[in-house]
Design a protein around this motif. Structure first.
Motif, short mmCIF file in Angstrom:
data_model
loop_
_atom_site.label_atom_id
_atom_site.label_comp_id
_atom_site.label_asym_id
_atom_site.label_seq_id
_atom_site.Cartn_x
_atom_site.Cartn_y
_atom_site.Cartn_z
N SER A 31 -38.46 33.09 28.48
CA SER A 31 -38.42 34.50 28.84
C SER A 31 -37.14 34.77 29.64
O SER A 31 -36.55 33.86 30.22
N ARG A 32 -36.74 36.02 29.69
CA ARG A 32 -35.55 36.41 30.46
C ARG A 32 -35.73 36.03 31.93
O ARG A 32 -34.80 35.58 32.58
N GLY A 33 -36.94 36.24 32.45
CA GLY A 33 -37.21 35.92 33.85
C GLY A 33 -37.06 34.44 34.15
O GLY A 33 -36.51 34.05 35.18
N THR A 34 -37.52 33.61 33.22
CA THR A 34 -37.39 32.16 33.39
C THR A 34 -35.93 31.75 33.35
O THR A 34 -35.49 30.91 34.15
N VAL A 35 -35.18 32.34 32.45
CA VAL A 35 -33.74 32.05 32.39
C VAL A 35 -33.07 32.44 33.70
O VAL A 35 -32.28 31.66 34.26
N ARG A 36 -33.39 33.60 34.21
CA ARG A 36 -32.81 34.03 35.50
C ARG A 36 -33.18 33.06 36.62
O ARG A 36 -32.36 32.76 37.49
N ASN A 37 -34.42 32.55 36.60
CA ASN A 37 -34.83 31.59 37.62
C ASN A 37 -34.02 30.30 37.53
O ASN A 37 -33.59 29.75 38.55
N TYR A 38 -33.82 29.80 36.31
CA TYR A 38 -33.00 28.60 36.13
C TYR A 38 -31.56 28.84 36.59
O TYR A 38 -30.95 27.98 37.24
N LEU A 39 -31.02 29.99 36.26
CA LEU A 39 -29.65 30.30 36.68
C LEU A 39 -29.56 30.39 38.20
O LEU A 39 -28.60 29.87 38.79
N ALA A 40 -30.52 31.02 38.83
CA ALA A 40 -30.52 31.14 40.30
C ALA A 40 -30.62 29.77 40.95
O ALA A 40 -29.93 29.50 41.95
N ALA A 41 -31.44 28.89 40.38
CA ALA A 41 -31.56 27.53 40.93
C ALA A 41 -30.24 26.77 40.80
O ALA A 41 -29.82 26.08 41.74
N ALA A 42 -29.59 26.90 39.66
CA ALA A 42 -28.31 26.22 39.45
C ALA A 42 -27.25 26.74 40.41
O ALA A 42 -26.50 25.96 41.00
N VAL A 43 -27.20 28.04 40.59
CA VAL A 43 -26.24 28.65 41.52
C VAL A 43 -26.49 28.14 42.94
O VAL A 43 -25.56 27.76 43.66
N THR A 48 -22.68 28.16 44.88
CA THR A 48 -21.70 29.14 44.42
C THR A 48 -22.22 30.56 44.62
O THR A 48 -23.41 30.76 44.91
N ALA A 49 -21.36 31.52 44.44
CA ALA A 49 -21.72 32.93 44.63
C ALA A 49 -22.35 33.53 43.39
O ALA A 49 -23.08 34.52 43.48
N ASN A 50 -22.08 32.95 42.21
CA ASN A 50 -22.61 33.53 40.97
C ASN A 50 -22.64 32.47 39.87
O ASN A 50 -22.12 31.38 40.03
#
Length: 64
Positions: A31-43, A48-50
């Motif tokens: 889901s888009r939300g899960t992808v955003r969660n993975y991206l936030a964890a990686a950041v 990093t800032a983004n």
């Protein structure tokens, strides 16, 4: 951060290496939300800032 072992999970590396959230969600069947969660964890793990900066650092270190 050294170029040794990656602090990223395999899924975090996968989504960081891909394009826009919608495209990532489709390609990795999340889901888009899960992808955003993975991206936030990686950041956060890379300090990093983004996600663009995180992707650049991960690529430079050979993690993605």
């Amino acid at each position: 951060m050294s170029a040794g072992d990656s602090p990223l999970s395999p899924r975090e590396a996968d989504v960081l290496a891909l394009a826009p959230v919608d495209e990532i969600a489709q390609r990795v069947s999340l889901s888009r939300g899960t992808v955003r969660n993975y991206l936030a964890a990686a950041v956060a793990k890379l300090g990093t800032a983004n996600r663009h900066e995180a992707a650049r650092i991960a690529a430079e270190k050979g993690w993605i």
